[in-house]
Design a protein around this motif. Structure first.
Motif, PDB file in Angstrom:
ATOM      1  N   ARG A 274       0.998  -1.147  -0.096  1.00 33.70           N
ATOM      2  CA  ARG A 274      -0.006  -0.130  -0.121  1.00 33.70           C
ATOM      3  C   ARG A 274       0.861   1.342  -0.111  1.00 33.70           C
ATOM      4  NH1 ARG A 274      -4.286  -1.706   4.788  1.00 33.70           N
ATOM      5  NH2 ARG A 274      -2.431  -1.071   5.990  1.00 33.70           N
ATOM      6  N   VAL A 275       1.031   1.977  -1.157  1.00 31.00           N
ATOM      7  CA  VAL A 275       1.542   3.359  -1.363  1.00 31.00           C
ATOM      8  C   VAL A 275       0.689   4.229  -0.781  1.00 31.00           C
ATOM      9  CG1 VAL A 275       2.748   4.936  -2.750  1.00 31.00           C
ATOM     10  CG2 VAL A 275       3.006   2.417  -3.234  1.00 31.00           C
ATOM     11  N   ILE A 276       1.086   5.033   0.580  1.00 31.97           N
ATOM     12  CA  ILE A 276       0.304   6.002   1.277  1.00 31.97           C
ATOM     13  C   ILE A 276       0.766   7.226   1.312  1.00 31.97           C
ATOM     14  CG2 ILE A 276      -0.871   3.953   2.671  1.00 31.97           C
ATOM     15  CD1 ILE A 276       0.944   4.803   4.716  1.00 31.97           C
ATOM     16  N   ASP A 277      -0.211   8.509   1.460  1.00 30.55           N
ATOM     17  CA  ASP A 277       0.188   9.712   1.581  1.00 30.55           C
ATOM     18  C   ASP A 277       1.006   9.893   2.847  1.00 30.55           C
ATOM     19  OD1 ASP A 277      -0.555  10.541  -0.947  1.00 30.55           O
ATOM     20  OD2 ASP A 277      -2.520  10.745  -0.302  1.00 30.55           O
ATOM     21  N   ARG A 278       0.239   9.284   3.935  1.00 32.05           N
ATOM     22  CA  ARG A 278       0.921   9.504   5.291  1.00 32.05           C
ATOM     23  C   ARG A 278       2.051   8.700   5.708  1.00 32.05           C
ATOM     24  NH1 ARG A 278      -3.201   6.302   5.536  1.00 32.05           N
ATOM     25  NH2 ARG A 278      -2.984   4.083   6.554  1.00 32.05           N
ATOM     26  N   ILE A 279       2.778   9.040   6.757  1.00 36.07           N
ATOM     27  CA  ILE A 279       4.047   8.417   7.482  1.00 36.07           C
ATOM     28  C   ILE A 279       3.341   7.043   7.876  1.00 36.07           C
ATOM     29  CG2 ILE A 279       5.824   8.241   8.732  1.00 36.07           C
ATOM     30  CD1 ILE A 279       6.154  11.060   8.734  1.00 36.07           C
ATOM     31  N   PRO A 280       4.180   5.719   7.498  1.00 36.65           N
ATOM     32  CA  PRO A 280       3.484   4.435   7.845  1.00 36.65           C
ATOM     33  C   PRO A 280       3.564   4.264   9.287  1.00 36.65           C
ATOM     34  CG  PRO A 280       4.735   4.438   5.679  1.00 36.65           C
ATOM     35  CD  PRO A 280       5.052   5.848   6.268  1.00 36.65           C
ATOM     36  N   ALA A 281       2.995   3.523  10.035  1.00 35.13           N
ATOM     37  CA  ALA A 281       3.056   3.237  11.336  1.00 35.13           C
ATOM     38  C   ALA A 281       2.716   1.701  11.505  1.00 35.13           C
ATOM     39  CB  ALA A 281       1.923   3.926  12.293  1.00 35.13           C
ATOM     40  N   THR A 282       3.455   1.069  12.606  1.00 34.76           N
ATOM     41  CA  THR A 282       3.511  -0.162  12.554  1.00 34.76           C
ATOM     42  C   THR A 282       2.049  -0.765  13.095  1.00 34.76           C
ATOM     43  OG1 THR A 282       4.445   0.204  14.835  1.00 34.76           O
ATOM     44  CG2 THR A 282       5.841  -0.403  13.183  1.00 34.76           C
ATOM     45  N   LYS A 283       1.522   0.047  13.743  1.00 40.73           N
ATOM     46  CA  LYS A 283       0.032  -0.553  14.426  1.00 40.73           C
ATOM     47  C   LYS A 283      -0.862  -0.514  13.016  1.00 40.73           C
ATOM     48  CE  LYS A 283      -2.302   4.117  15.453  1.00 40.73           C
ATOM     49  NZ  LYS A 283      -2.988   4.831  16.658  1.00 40.73           N
ATOM     50  N   ASN A 284      -0.810   0.127  12.267  1.00 40.97           N
ATOM     51  CA  ASN A 284      -1.564   0.050  10.887  1.00 40.97           C
ATOM     52  C   ASN A 284      -1.336  -1.204  10.090  1.00 40.97           C
ATOM     53  OD1 ASN A 284      -2.832   2.268  11.697  1.00 40.97           O
ATOM     54  ND2 ASN A 284      -1.412   3.455  10.533  1.00 40.97           N
ATOM     55  N   VAL A 285      -0.098  -1.846  10.240  1.00 42.61           N
ATOM     56  CA  VAL A 285      -0.103  -3.178   9.550  1.00 42.61           C
ATOM     57  C   VAL A 285       0.115  -4.407  10.482  1.00 42.61           C
ATOM     58  CG1 VAL A 285       1.029  -2.175   7.564  1.00 42.61           C
ATOM     59  CG2 VAL A 285       2.525  -2.941   9.542  1.00 42.61           C
ATOM     60  N   ALA A 286      -0.031  -4.240  11.874  1.00 46.89           N
ATOM     61  CA  ALA A 286       0.013  -5.151  12.743  1.00 46.89           C
ATOM     62  C   ALA A 286      -0.990  -6.235  12.444  1.00 46.89           C
ATOM     63  CB  ALA A 286      -0.011  -4.809  14.100  1.00 46.89           C
ATOM     64  N   GLY A 287      -0.475  -7.358  12.403  1.00 43.18           N
ATOM     65  CA  GLY A 287      -1.531  -8.743  12.301  1.00 43.18           C
ATOM     66  C   GLY A 287      -1.888  -8.847  10.815  1.00 43.18           C
ATOM     67  N   THR A 288      -1.387  -8.220   9.936  1.00 47.46           N
ATOM     68  CA  THR A 288      -1.865  -8.262   8.430  1.00 47.46           C
ATOM     69  C   THR A 288      -0.560  -8.428   7.457  1.00 47.46           C
ATOM     70  OG1 THR A 288      -1.262  -5.930   7.742  1.00 47.46           O
ATOM     71  CG2 THR A 288      -3.258  -6.220   9.159  1.00 47.46           C
ATOM     72  N   ASN A 289      -0.651  -8.640   6.442  1.00 52.72           N
ATOM     73  CA  ASN A 289       0.420  -9.123   5.285  1.00 52.72           C
ATOM     74  C   ASN A 289       0.759  -7.756   4.495  1.00 52.72           C
ATOM     75  OD1 ASN A 289       2.300 -11.223   4.355  1.00 52.72           O
ATOM     76  ND2 ASN A 289       1.086 -10.972   2.392  1.00 52.72           N
ATOM     77  N   TYR A 290       0.174  -6.735   5.046  1.00 50.15           N
ATOM     78  CA  TYR A 290       0.619  -5.494   4.325  1.00 50.15           C
ATOM     79  C   TYR A 290       1.758  -4.703   4.451  1.00 50.15           C
ATOM     80  CZ  TYR A 290      -4.601  -5.555   2.816  1.00 50.15           C
ATOM     81  OH  TYR A 290      -5.606  -5.885   2.404  1.00 50.15           O
ATOM     82  N   CYS A 291       2.553  -4.317   3.500  1.00 49.20           N
ATOM     83  CA  CYS A 291       3.706  -3.388   3.584  1.00 49.20           C
ATOM     84  C   CYS A 291       3.227  -1.947   3.402  1.00 49.20           C
ATOM     85  CB  CYS A 291       4.703  -3.810   2.835  1.00 49.20           C
ATOM     86  SG  CYS A 291       6.146  -2.691   2.789  1.00 49.20           S
ATOM     87  N   ASP A 292       3.156  -1.065   4.264  1.00 51.81           N
ATOM     88  CA  ASP A 292       2.992   0.293   4.033  1.00 51.81           C
ATOM     89  C   ASP A 292       4.092   1.171   3.630  1.00 51.81           C
ATOM     90  OD1 ASP A 292       0.290  -0.160   4.216  1.00 51.81           O
ATOM     91  OD2 ASP A 292       0.091   0.879   6.216  1.00 51.81           O
ATOM     92  N   ILE A 293       4.095   2.034   2.610  1.00 48.57           N
ATOM     93  CA  ILE A 293       5.269   2.647   2.170  1.00 48.57           C
ATOM     94  C   ILE A 293       4.694   4.064   1.901  1.00 48.57           C
ATOM     95  CG2 ILE A 293       6.938   3.023   0.191  1.00 48.57           C
ATOM     96  CD1 ILE A 293       6.863  -0.082  -0.201  1.00 48.57           C
ATOM     97  N   SER A 294       5.641   5.203   2.001  1.00 51.55           N
ATOM     98  CA  SER A 294       5.443   6.401   1.824  1.00 51.55           C
ATOM     99  C   SER A 294       6.947   7.060   1.485  1.00 51.55           C
ATOM    100  CB  SER A 294       4.865   7.129   2.509  1.00 51.55           C
ATOM    101  OG  SER A 294       4.232   8.627   2.181  1.00 51.55           O
ATOM    102  N   VAL A 295       6.913   8.341   1.090  1.00 52.18           N
ATOM    103  CA  VAL A 295       8.093   9.117   1.138  1.00 52.18           C
ATOM    104  C   VAL A 295       7.946  10.672   1.582  1.00 52.18           C
ATOM    105  CG1 VAL A 295       8.964   7.709  -0.922  1.00 52.18           C
ATOM    106  CG2 VAL A 295       7.635   9.935  -1.496  1.00 52.18           C
TER     107      VAL A 295
END
Length: 337
Positions: A274-295
């Motif tokens: 998931r390419v996102i606008d905000r800065i990623p946080a670990t709690k938003n991917v915990a328990g999932t197979n997602y990788c959140d990325i932003s710059v």
């Protein structure tokens, strides 16, 4: 019905494997192994599996496993994996190896970083590296998959689009990564005892962490140029999750919006990035197979953020992605929660 076995079923990653596999009604877990002579029931080791899986952890030989299973998840430590995998393959099993034994292509590099001579060196360099976002086309026909490490998956996914497009210099990349305590495994260690790590954060493996050559090798393959990184991992007082904050040097001026478009194009059709606008946080991917990325930019310095759950996208989840592709199931089977 696809029959699977899990070798080394007592660890945290193995527990996640079991929980995910139980969501797929076309999969039957037929064998679990451990080095314990008592053959404990799996619910004794992982109480959350009470009433969900009626198996004991046995000390099975490779031949005994092959008699029961078509696929094997090898969740053994490095060195232990390469001692059993050749026999499993010879007996007709297909294997996803969660250890580091087949991730590197050069036996000398393996020996340098893992301090052991590789006993199955002919498979190094030809084993498929199991990061589906990069090599999904090679995974379905493979008999052996080298499952990526947790820090490596997080860092590589964050940097691969930039390397592939030649947007950053291949050297001088700084990777500052933080991981939850489960990344150290389940065996007790002084540094991961609660009084030692709670209310504290510390760097470890500075200049010596074994994921360094793995990150460099994969990104070199992606970008076609020799990649060198300074990778510093940190232990944080949380159960799970990784946040990698990375500082590559751009080769040309480019806007943040344009960079996000590069990422979205590169990962189009990849269900777990998931390419996102905000800065990623670990709690938003915990328990999932997602990788959140932003710059983001700090002046002219590009900063790349990548967050994963180290036990799932960093271990068991990507192993299931690989298994699904090998077995002909949808890549997302069992992984959408």
């Amino acid at each position: 019905m696809t029959k699977v076995a899990i070798m080394g079923a007592t660890g945290y990653a193995a527990l996640e494997l079991i929980k995910i596999l139980l969501r797929n009604s076309d999969v039957e877990i037929v064998a679990l192994t451990s080095r314990s002579e008592e053959a404990p029931h799996i619910s004794e080791i992982h109480p959350c599996l009470e009433g969900r899986l009626d198996l004991r952890c046995e000390a099975l030989t490779s031949a005994e496993i092959a008699d029961r299973a078509d696929f094997v998840f090898c969740a053994l430590p490095h060195v232990a994996s390469m001692e059993v995998i050749p026999d499993l393959l010879a007996d007709g099993c297909r294997v996803v190896d969660l250890s580091a034994d087949y991730r590197l292509s050069d036996p000398a590099v393996y020996e340098k970083w893992y301090h052991h001579v590789h006993i199955d060196p002919t498979r190094l360099g030809s084993t498929v590296y199991g990061l589906p976002e990069l090599w999904a086309d090679k995974i379905p026909s493979a008999d052996l998959i080298a499952n990526p490490g947790c820090y490596t998956s997080t860092a590589i996914l964050g940097l691969a689009p930039l390397m592939a497009e030649g947007l950053v210099e291949p050297t001088g990349i700084i990777i500052d990564a933080k991981s939850g305590v489960s990344g150290a495994g389940r065996n007790p260690k002084l540094g991961t005892l609660y009084p030692e790590c709670n209310e504290s954060i510390t760097a470890y493996g500075v200049g010596t962490h074994r994921h360094t050559p793995e990150i460099e090798e994969v990104l070199t393959t992606v970008g076609g140029k020799d990649v060198k990184v300074t990778f510093t991992p940190h232990l944080t007082p949380m159960n799970r999750g990784i946040l990698a904050t990375m500082y590559p040097r751009l080769t040309k001026a480019i806007s943040r919006d344009a960079l996000l478009d590069v990422y979205r194009s590169f990962y189009q059709g990849k269900p777990f990035v998931r390419v996102i606008d905000r800065i990623p946080a670990t709690k938003n991917v915990a328990g999932t197979n997602y990788c959140d990325i932003s710059v983001q930019f700090a002046g002219d310095q590009l900063i790349v953020f990548s967050a994963t759950d180290n036990l799932i996208k960093g271990a068991a989840g990507v192993a299931i992605q690989n298994f699904n592709l090998m077995a002909g199931y949808p890549e997302t089977a069992g992984l959408i929660v």
